[in-house]
Motif scaffolding. Structure first.
Motif, PDB file in Angstrom:
ATOM      1  N   MET A   1       0.839  -1.194   0.000  1.00  0.00           N
ATOM      2  CA  MET A   1       0.000   0.000   0.000  1.00  0.00           C
ATOM      3  C   MET A   1       0.874   1.244   0.000  1.00  0.00           C
ATOM      4  O   MET A   1       1.836   1.351   0.768  1.00  0.00           O
ATOM      5  N   ASP A   2       0.595   2.197  -0.891  1.00  0.00           N
ATOM      6  CA  ASP A   2       1.392   3.407  -0.994  1.00  0.00           C
ATOM      7  C   ASP A   2       1.182   4.311   0.216  1.00  0.00           C
ATOM      8  O   ASP A   2       0.136   4.284   0.867  1.00  0.00           O
ATOM      9  N   ARG A   3       2.212   5.137   0.490  1.00  0.00           N
ATOM     10  CA  ARG A   3       2.139   6.019   1.652  1.00  0.00           C
ATOM     11  C   ARG A   3       2.949   7.280   1.372  1.00  0.00           C
ATOM     12  O   ARG A   3       3.940   7.249   0.639  1.00  0.00           O
ATOM     13  N   THR A   4       2.543   8.416   1.980  1.00  0.00           N
ATOM     14  CA  THR A   4       3.251   9.681   1.830  1.00  0.00           C
ATOM     15  C   THR A   4       3.669  10.213   3.196  1.00  0.00           C
ATOM     16  O   THR A   4       2.880  10.208   4.145  1.00  0.00           O
TER      17      THR A   4
ATOM     18  N   ILE B   1      14.431  10.242   9.995  1.00  0.00           N
ATOM     19  CA  ILE B   1      13.766   9.459  11.033  1.00  0.00           C
ATOM     20  C   ILE B   1      12.331   9.117  10.622  1.00  0.00           C
ATOM     21  O   ILE B   1      11.867   7.981  10.773  1.00  0.00           O
ATOM     22  N   LYS B   2      11.618  10.127  10.086  1.00  0.00           N
ATOM     23  CA  LYS B   2      10.234   9.894   9.670  1.00  0.00           C
ATOM     24  C   LYS B   2      10.166   8.890   8.516  1.00  0.00           C
ATOM     25  O   LYS B   2       9.302   8.018   8.485  1.00  0.00           O
ATOM     26  N   ALA B   3      11.099   9.011   7.556  1.00  0.00           N
ATOM     27  CA  ALA B   3      11.117   8.077   6.428  1.00  0.00           C
ATOM     28  C   ALA B   3      11.452   6.662   6.900  1.00  0.00           C
ATOM     29  O   ALA B   3      10.833   5.687   6.477  1.00  0.00           O
ATOM     30  N   LYS B   4      12.407   6.571   7.790  1.00  0.00           N
ATOM     31  CA  LYS B   4      12.826   5.266   8.305  1.00  0.00           C
ATOM     32  C   LYS B   4      11.688   4.586   9.056  1.00  0.00           C
ATOM     33  O   LYS B   4      11.455   3.376   8.922  1.00  0.00           O
ATOM     34  N   LYS B   5      10.949   5.377   9.853  1.00  0.00           N
ATOM     35  CA  LYS B   5       9.820   4.830  10.602  1.00  0.00           C
ATOM     36  C   LYS B   5       8.726   4.330   9.663  1.00  0.00           C
ATOM     37  O   LYS B   5       8.145   3.261   9.867  1.00  0.00           O
ATOM     38  N   ALA B   6       8.459   5.104   8.597  1.00  0.00           N
ATOM     39  CA  ALA B   6       7.436   4.702   7.634  1.00  0.00           C
ATOM     40  C   ALA B   6       7.841   3.420   6.917  1.00  0.00           C
ATOM     41  O   ALA B   6       6.993   2.563   6.623  1.00  0.00           O
ATOM     42  N   MET B   7       9.131   3.263   6.634  1.00  0.00           N
ATOM     43  CA  MET B   7       9.613   2.065   5.947  1.00  0.00           C
ATOM     44  C   MET B   7       9.354   0.805   6.762  1.00  0.00           C
ATOM     45  O   MET B   7       9.060  -0.251   6.208  1.00  0.00           O
ATOM     46  N   LYS B   8       9.454   0.940   8.076  1.00  0.00           N
ATOM     47  CA  LYS B   8       9.260  -0.231   8.945  1.00  0.00           C
ATOM     48  C   LYS B   8       7.825  -0.741   8.877  1.00  0.00           C
ATOM     49  O   LYS B   8       7.568  -1.918   9.135  1.00  0.00           O
ATOM     50  N   ASP B   9       6.902   0.151   8.540  1.00  0.00           N
ATOM     51  CA  ASP B   9       5.487  -0.222   8.489  1.00  0.00           C
ATOM     52  C   ASP B   9       5.036  -0.666   7.104  1.00  0.00           C
ATOM     53  O   ASP B   9       3.858  -0.938   6.883  1.00  0.00           O
ATOM     54  N   MET B  10       5.981  -0.688   6.143  1.00  0.00           N
ATOM     55  CA  MET B  10       5.623  -1.042   4.766  1.00  0.00           C
ATOM     56  C   MET B  10       6.402  -2.262   4.302  1.00  0.00           C
ATOM     57  O   MET B  10       7.585  -2.406   4.611  1.00  0.00           O
ATOM     58  N   THR B  11       5.744  -3.125   3.563  1.00  0.00           N
ATOM     59  CA  THR B  11       6.424  -4.256   2.935  1.00  0.00           C
ATOM     60  C   THR B  11       6.420  -4.129   1.420  1.00  0.00           C
ATOM     61  O   THR B  11       7.320  -4.630   0.744  1.00  0.00           O
ATOM     62  N   GLU B  12       5.406  -3.451   0.884  1.00  0.00           N
ATOM     63  CA  GLU B  12       5.314  -3.240  -0.555  1.00  0.00           C
ATOM     64  C   GLU B  12       4.706  -1.869  -0.832  1.00  0.00           C
ATOM     65  O   GLU B  12       4.121  -1.243   0.054  1.00  0.00           O
ATOM     66  N   GLY B  13       4.860  -1.417  -2.079  1.00  0.00           N
ATOM     67  CA  GLY B  13       4.260  -0.153  -2.482  1.00  0.00           C
ATOM     68  C   GLY B  13       5.297   0.947  -2.644  1.00  0.00           C
ATOM     69  O   GLY B  13       6.508   0.711  -2.591  1.00  0.00           O
ATOM     70  N   ILE B  14       4.817   2.169  -2.856  1.00  0.00           N
ATOM     71  CA  ILE B  14       5.690   3.321  -3.057  1.00  0.00           C
ATOM     72  C   ILE B  14       5.571   4.254  -1.861  1.00  0.00           C
ATOM     73  O   ILE B  14       4.472   4.697  -1.504  1.00  0.00           O
ATOM     74  N   LEU B  15       6.702   4.555  -1.250  1.00  0.00           N
ATOM     75  CA  LEU B  15       6.744   5.519  -0.149  1.00  0.00           C
ATOM     76  C   LEU B  15       7.213   6.858  -0.730  1.00  0.00           C
ATOM     77  O   LEU B  15       8.299   6.950  -1.291  1.00  0.00           O
ATOM     78  N   THR B  16       6.376   7.888  -0.587  1.00  0.00           N
ATOM     79  CA  THR B  16       6.708   9.229  -1.070  1.00  0.00           C
ATOM     80  C   THR B  16       7.081  10.102   0.117  1.00  0.00           C
ATOM     81  O   THR B  16       6.339  10.188   1.095  1.00  0.00           O
ATOM     82  N   ILE B  17       8.255  10.738   0.032  1.00  0.00           N
ATOM     83  CA  ILE B  17       8.699  11.645   1.093  1.00  0.00           C
ATOM     84  C   ILE B  17       8.815  13.042   0.507  1.00  0.00           C
ATOM     85  O   ILE B  17       9.488  13.236  -0.522  1.00  0.00           O
TER      86      ILE B  17
END
Length: 203
Positions: free
Chosen positions: A1-4, A17-33
């Motif tokens: 699931m994508d996340r921003t 720190i915020k990007a790293k924390k978001a990565m821990k909650d994602m297994t797939e998708g696109i993370l936008t920072i």
């Protein structure tokens, strides 16, 4: 699931720190920072490269940048801690900058402050950054709230430069509670840093 993640207005290491924390909650998708300065882009991109998520960045406007992390199962785990991610290896071992005033040169105080602001900015542009910056006497004002050089010093700290401000000087100018970058030091450590330096530069 994508996340921003909206990290605009934040200084390093907070976007990382915020990007790293978001990565821990994602297994797939696109993370936008989203960030608003180039230093943050560099540091978040470095996190992405360490993590094996094929990062890419786009400048959306003068003060808005978008970084994409392509999250996939089995992506390499992050091996560097946050401070290391915010410290590109561009420091020159043994190079110490000494700032003993908030002005550069003698004559006009107004011009002296303009010149000092330019000097601190110039430090951020060097190919080899100082390992340590020492601030004492009037130079202590540069690392405190309201200083026109504060963002440049924060940028240097984000890249691993050690920022040390004399505690006695902060007390004398009643600025102890307004220190906004780096840490408080004492005259013994200042003497130790200068004695151990390979090169000391003074504006």
């Amino acid at each position: 699931m994508d996340r921003t993640v909206d990290a605009r207005g934040l200084v390093c290491p907070q976007p990382v720190i915020k990007a790293k924390k978001a990565m821990k909650d994602m297994t797939e998708g696109i993370l936008t920072i989203l960030v608003d300065n180039e230093i943050a882009v560099q540091n978040v991109m470095k996190l992405g490269n360490y993590s094996g998520v094929n990062p890419s960045s786009t400048k959306l406007s003068d003060k808005e940048y978008q970084i994409l992390f392509y999250m996939e199962k089995g992506a390499e785990s992050v091996q560097k801690n946050t401070l290391e991610e915010c410290a590109p290896d561009s420091r020159k071992k043994g190079l110490v900058a000494v700032l003993s005033s908030d002005q550069m040169g003698t004559g006009s105080e107004e011009l002296g402050r303009i010149l000092m602001k330019g000097f601190v900015y110039a430090l951020t542009q060097l190919e080899e950054l100082p390992e340590t910056i020492l601030l004492y006497n009037g130079g202590a004002r540069l690392s405190t709230q309201g200083s026109s050089s504060l963002e440049d010093l924060k940028s240097l700290e984000a890249q691993g430069v050690e920022i040390l401000t004399c505690g006695t000087c902060l007390n004398f100018y009643e600025l102890t509670e307004k220190l906004s970058v780096g840490t408080v030091t004492n005259m013994y450590e200042i003497a130790e840093k200068m004695a151990g330096a390979r090169l000391v530069i003074r504006p």
